[in-house]
Design an enzyme around this catalytic site. Structure first.
Site, mmCIF file in Angstrom:
data_model
loop_
_atom_site.group_PDB
_atom_site.id
_atom_site.type_symbol
_atom_site.label_atom_id
_atom_site.label_comp_id
_atom_site.label_asym_id
_atom_site.label_seq_id
_atom_site.Cartn_x
_atom_site.Cartn_y
_atom_site.Cartn_z
ATOM 1 N N LYS A 48 0.792 -1.237 0.000
ATOM 2 C CA LYS A 48 0.000 0.000 0.000
ATOM 3 C C LYS A 48 0.826 1.290 0.000
ATOM 4 O O LYS A 48 0.318 2.360 0.344
ATOM 5 C CB LYS A 48 -1.015 0.044 1.158
ATOM 6 C CG LYS A 48 -1.826 -1.197 1.365
ATOM 7 C CD LYS A 48 -2.302 -1.828 0.088
ATOM 8 C CE LYS A 48 -3.392 -1.050 -0.609
ATOM 9 N NZ LYS A 48 -3.712 -1.700 -1.925
ATOM 10 N N HIS A 109 6.765 -7.372 -2.314
ATOM 11 C CA HIS A 109 6.597 -6.718 -1.013
ATOM 12 C C HIS A 109 7.580 -7.320 0.002
ATOM 13 O O HIS A 109 7.486 -7.019 1.191
ATOM 14 C CB HIS A 109 5.174 -6.914 -0.481
ATOM 15 C CG HIS A 109 4.121 -6.155 -1.227
ATOM 16 N ND1 HIS A 109 4.318 -4.881 -1.696
ATOM 17 C CD2 HIS A 109 2.854 -6.483 -1.571
ATOM 18 C CE1 HIS A 109 3.203 -4.463 -2.303
ATOM 19 N NE2 HIS A 109 2.309 -5.428 -2.249
ATOM 20 N N SER A 139 -4.311 2.869 4.612
ATOM 21 C CA SER A 139 -4.535 2.233 3.319
ATOM 22 C C SER A 139 -4.554 0.707 3.458
ATOM 23 O O SER A 139 -5.388 0.018 2.856
ATOM 24 C CB SER A 139 -3.440 2.670 2.345
ATOM 25 O OG SER A 139 -3.679 2.137 1.067
HETATM 26 P P1 A3P Z 1 -5.158 4.690 -0.602
HETATM 27 O O1 A3P Z 1 -5.727 3.448 0.001
HETATM 28 O O2 A3P Z 1 -4.633 5.630 0.446
HETATM 29 O O3 A3P Z 1 -6.083 5.379 -1.543
HETATM 30 P P2 A3P Z 1 -0.295 -0.231 -3.680
HETATM 31 O O4 A3P Z 1 -0.355 -0.059 -5.140
HETATM 32 O O5 A3P Z 1 1.084 -0.279 -3.123
HETATM 33 O O6 A3P Z 1 -1.184 -1.330 -3.213
HETATM 34 O O7 A3P Z 1 -0.856 1.116 -3.026
HETATM 35 C C1 A3P Z 1 -2.214 1.462 -3.116
HETATM 36 C C2 A3P Z 1 -2.378 2.870 -2.619
HETATM 37 O O8 A3P Z 1 -1.838 3.771 -3.619
HETATM 38 C C3 A3P Z 1 -3.847 3.255 -2.458
HETATM 39 O O9 A3P Z 1 -3.860 4.279 -1.446
HETATM 40 C C4 A3P Z 1 -4.138 3.803 -3.843
HETATM 41 O O10 A3P Z 1 -5.292 4.619 -3.909
HETATM 42 C C5 A3P Z 1 -2.875 4.613 -4.084
HETATM 43 N N1 A3P Z 1 -2.663 4.924 -5.506
HETATM 44 C C6 A3P Z 1 -2.726 4.090 -6.557
HETATM 45 N N2 A3P Z 1 -2.526 4.765 -7.709
HETATM 46 C C7 A3P Z 1 -2.319 6.055 -7.368
HETATM 47 C C8 A3P Z 1 -2.062 7.252 -8.112
HETATM 48 N N3 A3P Z 1 -1.987 7.227 -9.439
HETATM 49 N N4 A3P Z 1 -1.910 8.394 -7.433
HETATM 50 C C9 A3P Z 1 -1.997 8.427 -6.085
HETATM 51 N N5 A3P Z 1 -2.237 7.337 -5.318
HETATM 52 C C10 A3P Z 1 -2.395 6.159 -5.961
#
Ligand code: A3P
Length: 296
Positions: A48, A109, A139
């Site tokens: 996340k 991860h 998140s």
């Molecule tokens: P939130 O739950 O705070 O919205 P991962 O890809 O490591 O699983 O992380 C997911 C997190 O990154 C989520 O956070 C998601 O919304 C956010 N995320 C994914 N794409 C994004 C983007 N283009 N810009 C900003 N945040 C992004």
């Protein structure tokens, strides 16, 4: 529906002290033995922290900003998740990697000490993305509510303590961010921050471009920034994880592309929870000075 019976809330099993989903732990020997090609790129994160965002930026940079080319398949097929394995219908990361010739963009991860040593022996490039602990925790909480392969998150209050004790899948956030930080120079790891990407995405896309020894035009950079905005990625079926069936990711509980902001923790932590968290954070992070920002 058959899948829903088998894909539910796997227990965690420690691998060298790090709690991992049972399917990963049970397959550990073949994950550890994975031999990357020197041309492979590793994108490593604590869950996340902005993995999917970074995967999309990298894919677009490698395809000179060609949006259609980057819609050839969903994220986990374009950029396999090294250690993931679960019952069908999700193919394992190692299976996908076997079918794909290098150079590949590989997501993990795994904490630094569990990354297969072949990556460092072959001097593979690696990008690490870190996100401030409080937003990362919020998140992860929502993700654990909707991702039915992860253990039950339980109530929010208790979840904070599980995070602080390093009991969530992939272990301690604190050890994760610290270990890659300590290794970053020796291993030539590009260490990025989610907050920097939000603050100035163009600057961070250019940083990734230089690290990958690529050179794309200003116009292409602008396009990549636009295509990888939160809004555009949320609407992009090849980037928003709508590819994962509902019995696995139930996006009606919480969407994968949830909020995409810095500082959402302020909507979740009570002042008392924040105080306890901060005091513990100081202890756990005292030996390093990583410039995290909880607000921008
Ligand atoms: P939130 O739950 O705070 O919205 P991962 O890809 O490591 O699983 O992380 C997911 C997190 O990154 C989520 O956070 C998601 O919304 C956010 N995320 C994914 N794409 C994004 C983007 N283009 N810009 C900003 N945040 C992004």
């Amino acid at each position: 529906q058959k899948a829903s019976a088998s894909i539910t809330r796997f227990p965690l099993i420690p691998v060298r002290g790090v709690p991992l989903m049972s399917y990963i732990a049970n397959n550990w020997d073949s994950i550890w033995a994975f031999r990357p090609d020197p041309s492979d790129l590793l994108i490593a994160t604590y869950p996340k922290a902005g993995t999917t965002w970074t995967q999309e930026i990298v894919d677009l940079l490698l395809h000179n900003g060609d949006a259609e080319a980057c819609k050839r398949a969903p994220t986990p097929v374009r950029s396999p998740f090294l250690e993931i394995c679960s019952p069908p219908p999700i193919p394992s990361g190692l299976d996908l990697l076997k079918e794909m010739g290098p150079p590949r963009v590989i997501k993990t991860h795994l904490p630094f000490q569990l990354v297969p040593p072949g990556f460092w022996e072959n001097k593979c490039k690696a990008i690490y993305v870190a996100r401030n602990a409080k937003d990362n925790l919020v998140s992860y909480y929502y993700f654990d509510c909707m991702n039915l392969t992860q253990p039950e998150p339980g109530p929010w209050e208790g979840y904070i303590h599980k995070f602080m004790r390093g009991e969530l899948s992939w272990g301690s956030w604190y050890d994760h961010v610290k270990d890659y930080w300590v290794e970053r120079e020796k291993r030539n790891i590009l260490y990025l921050f989610y907050e920097d990407m939000k603050e100035n995405p163009r600057r961070e896309v250019e940083r990734i471009m230089r690290y990958l020894d690529l050179s794309v035009s200003d116009e292409v950079i602008n396009r990549i920034v636009e295509l990888t905005s939160f809004k555009n990625m949320k609407e992009n079926p090849m980037a928003n994880y709508s590819c994962i069936p509902t019995p696995v990711f139930d996006q009606s509980i919480s969407p994968f592309m949830r909020k995409g902001e810095v500082g959402d923790w302020t909507n979740h932590f009570t002042p008392e929870q924040s105080k306890i968290f901060d005091e513990d954070y100081e202890q756990q992070m005292k030996e390093v000075n990583i410039p995290f920002r909880t607000l921008i």
